[in-house]
Design an enzyme around this catalytic site. Structure first.
Site, short mmCIF file in Angstrom:
data_model
loop_
_atom_site.label_atom_id
_atom_site.label_comp_id
_atom_site.label_asym_id
_atom_site.label_seq_id
_atom_site.Cartn_x
_atom_site.Cartn_y
_atom_site.Cartn_z
N ARG A 149 0.85 -1.20 0.00
CA ARG A 149 0.00 0.00 0.00
C ARG A 149 0.88 1.24 0.00
O ARG A 149 2.02 1.21 0.48
CB ARG A 149 -0.89 0.02 1.24
CG ARG A 149 -1.83 -1.18 1.37
CD ARG A 149 -2.59 -1.13 2.69
NE ARG A 149 -3.51 -2.27 2.83
CZ ARG A 149 -3.20 -3.41 3.45
NH1 ARG A 149 -2.00 -3.57 3.98
NH2 ARG A 149 -4.09 -4.38 3.52
N ARG A 249 -0.83 -1.96 -7.13
CA ARG A 249 -1.12 -3.07 -6.20
C ARG A 249 -2.03 -4.10 -6.87
O ARG A 249 -1.79 -5.30 -6.78
CB ARG A 249 -1.78 -2.48 -4.95
CG ARG A 249 -2.09 -3.47 -3.82
CD ARG A 249 -2.44 -2.67 -2.58
NE ARG A 249 -3.19 -3.42 -1.58
CZ ARG A 249 -2.64 -4.21 -0.66
NH1 ARG A 249 -1.33 -4.40 -0.65
NH2 ARG A 249 -3.38 -4.83 0.24
N HIS A 272 -3.72 -8.95 3.29
CA HIS A 272 -5.17 -8.97 3.47
C HIS A 272 -5.52 -9.83 4.69
O HIS A 272 -5.01 -10.94 4.83
CB HIS A 272 -5.87 -9.57 2.24
CG HIS A 272 -6.00 -8.61 1.11
ND1 HIS A 272 -6.20 -9.01 -0.20
CD2 HIS A 272 -5.96 -7.24 1.07
CE1 HIS A 272 -6.27 -7.95 -0.98
NE2 HIS A 272 -6.13 -6.88 -0.24
N TYR A 281 -9.56 -10.54 -7.24
CA TYR A 281 -8.62 -10.58 -8.36
C TYR A 281 -8.84 -11.80 -9.26
O TYR A 281 -8.36 -11.82 -10.39
CB TYR A 281 -7.18 -10.57 -7.84
CG TYR A 281 -6.85 -9.30 -7.11
CD1 TYR A 281 -6.67 -8.10 -7.79
CD2 TYR A 281 -6.75 -9.27 -5.72
CE1 TYR A 281 -6.41 -6.91 -7.12
CE2 TYR A 281 -6.48 -8.09 -5.04
CZ TYR A 281 -6.31 -6.92 -5.74
OH TYR A 281 -6.06 -5.76 -5.08
#
Length: 300
Positions: A149, A249, A272, A281
């Site tokens: 991040r 990301r 996560h 994804y």
């Protein structure tokens, strides 16, 4: 409403001390709960224990009437549910009126990502003879190599990097730490920047620091600064796309899955807490798998 505001301050202290939430997350909680307090004033509800499930439904109806996004409404329900859970624990209320409130179905947006060709042009725009160019190259190589991040990127200290193992200790959300590996391209860019460009930038700083990424004044780079740098790189590369640290990301995760990485590993690399956050994804990779099938199966 004095007691109500006092109770909110207790909850904020709990989030800061016990949950160790970031300033941004706490600000979201305050805003969401504050909006409900305004609703209570309009409905002349004096005490938190007087709120009923009917009041909650009326509040949610108001949010829908204002045409607020389902994602935003879901967050507000979640914030207020946590708030009342805390009040129950502290014996300030007897029941949680938000416990029965159902979260609206979230729109499943497919994450935007970059194709390898688009990325390649971004890797070629920086002048590696300048301190800023070296920093920018290290920045984009690292963001793509790790999928971290933007806030995590800006908080990296020199001591967090282990060049012998090619890993970085990342301080993530909720003060959770994880080790993230990086590849040879990022390693080369980081070593060049740290040994040359960063030293040049640090000379301009009034107070020395150990942050990896510095701005032109020698101070730690901010998330907004990173976004501005990426915008400039896109402009130099003459690309007609919108890029952000989060797109890099998404790109990191999508490319890993397309090349056969398993979902659990990608979840761990991204930091996560829940696998459901990573599963988004897989929608992106379906197109890739379909193309492989069409080009590979004898009867496709």
């Amino acid at each position: 409403m004095e007691n109500v505001n006092f109770t909110l301050n207790l909850f904020i202290e709990y989030l800061q001390i016990e949950k160790n939430y970031s300033e941004y997350t706490i600000a979201c909680y305050k805003r969401d709960i504050g909006e409900f307090f305004e609703f209570m004033q309009r409905e002349k509800i004096e005490k938190l224990e007087d709120v009923t499930y009917s009041d909650v439904r009326l509040f949610l109806t108001e949010l829908h009437t204002k045409k607020q996004a389902s994602r935003s409404i879901a967050r507000k329900i979640s914030s207020l549910r946590s708030f009342y859970k805390f009040l129950l624990r502290e014996k300030i209320v007897q029941e949680n009126p938000f416990a029965l409130a159902s979260l609206p179905k979230r729109e499943q947006k497919i994450p935007q990502f970059l194709y390898k060709e688009e990325l390649e042009s971004l890797f070629l725009v920086n002048d590696l003879n300048t301190a800023i160019g070296q920093r920018n190259q290290a920045l984009i190589e690292l963001l793509y190599a790790t999928g971290i991040r933007v806030s995590e990127c800006c908080n990296i200290q020199l001591s967090d990097i282990d060049f012998s193992l090619s890993t970085i200790l990342i301080h993530g959300k909720g003060n959770k730490q994880r080790y993230v590996p990086f590849g040879s391209y990022a390693k080369e860019a980081l070593e060049r920047y740290i040994s040359d460009g960063r030293k040049q930038l640090l000379k301009k700083a009034k107070v020395p620091n150990h942050y990896l990424f510095l701005n032109f004044r020698g101070n730690p780079l901010t998330p907004r600064g990173v976004r501005n740098i990426l915008d400039e790189m896109v402009e130099k590369a003459s690309l007609s796309l919108k890029i952000s640290p989060h797109v890099l990301r998404h790109t990191f995760a999508t490319h890993l899955l397309n090349e056969g990485a398993d979902l659990r590993s990608v979840q761990e690399l991204l930091g996560h807490a829940h696998l459901s956050s990573t599963q988004v994804y897989t929608h992106v990779t379906k197109e890739h798998l379909r193309n492989i099938y069409l080009h590979s199966h004898p009867r496709a």
